[in-house]
Design an enzyme around this catalytic site. Sequence first.
Site, PDB file in Angstrom:
ATOM      1  N   ASP A 234       0.810  -1.223   0.000  1.00  0.00           N
ATOM      2  CA  ASP A 234       0.000   0.000   0.000  1.00  0.00           C
ATOM      3  C   ASP A 234       0.843   1.273   0.000  1.00  0.00           C
ATOM      4  O   ASP A 234       0.378   2.329   0.429  1.00  0.00           O
ATOM      5  CB  ASP A 234      -0.960   0.019   1.196  1.00  0.00           C
ATOM      6  CG  ASP A 234      -2.027  -1.057   1.097  1.00  0.00           C
ATOM      7  OD1 ASP A 234      -2.393  -1.416  -0.035  1.00  0.00           O
ATOM      8  OD2 ASP A 234      -2.477  -1.552   2.150  1.00  0.00           O
ATOM      9  N   GLU A 235       2.082   1.187  -0.480  1.00  0.00           N
ATOM     10  CA  GLU A 235       2.948   2.364  -0.504  1.00  0.00           C
ATOM     11  C   GLU A 235       3.490   2.657  -1.894  1.00  0.00           C
ATOM     12  O   GLU A 235       4.484   3.364  -2.047  1.00  0.00           O
ATOM     13  CB  GLU A 235       4.095   2.194   0.501  1.00  0.00           C
ATOM     14  CG  GLU A 235       3.627   2.156   1.958  1.00  0.00           C
ATOM     15  CD  GLU A 235       4.780   2.197   2.942  1.00  0.00           C
ATOM     16  OE1 GLU A 235       5.895   2.572   2.532  1.00  0.00           O
ATOM     17  OE2 GLU A 235       4.560   1.856   4.115  1.00  0.00           O
TER      18      GLU A 235
END
Length: 290
Positions: A234-235
């Site tokens: 999620d980055e």
Amino acid sequence: MSPRPQPGREYVLTLSCPDSAGLVHAVSGFLVRNSGNILESQQFDDRLQGRFFMRVHFDVSDPNVKLEYLRSRFGPVAQAYGISWTLNEAATPTRTLIMVSKFGHCLNDLLFRRRTGALNLEIPAIVSNHRDFEKLAETYGVPFHHIPVTKDTKADAEARLMELVRELDVDLVVLARYMQVLSDDLCKQLEGRAINIHHSFLPSFKGARPYDQAYRRGVKLVGATAHYVTSDLDEGQIIEQDVVRVDHSLDPGDLVTVGRDVEAQVLAHAVKWHSESRVMVDGNRTVVFR
């Protein structure tokens, strides 16, 4: 709505390189020499990093000038300025494989936008670790592939996914609320061509039932983030984000409804911009020519 690009006549050139004098002149000169006419041009000069980014949508008047010829002619220009570039036909649809689990709002939205012509996509397959949306896929005439995932079968499931990506000549993989973490190896294989969507409560509200957690904390904003998939969970590089203001009158179910709407819209924007070559990765960031 703008007219649809004409096949064999319209092209999109994107480029990035160290900033230097004469770049715009070099690109426009290339177009003039090859019967090109600019339909849309956007550029960004990143002064902090000393890099230049550009997207040019153009058509050609000479019917004998085709894609491979244009690519061969731009090669020397790119070499002279140290340019990283892509050049593609504007009308060519992006072949997109969609992955989903048990939440179908983003999947349904993408399928509907594709059917109505809002997204220039071909969708050769839907992949899911559950069968919940097999009938929905059938309604839209898209082949559905059920690939269950367990701790013991994860490697085999990912291998099957990559087989489909290769067999179907897939350009883009969209995780439309696909609730499985991809392995580092798969993330590397799909680098720059896989987009994920999630709520924007992270990192505050992790794990299960994030909207219930948000309700208990009295959040005032509900949002979503679409980003490229990387091995850092999620980055990945952010493509699009949006938020909706909420208040105390909304219960957890209402928050979920608001969240689904913003997730679907944010993902649709990200997919559209990627498919139109409007997104350029710049390290951990993106340049998005909206």
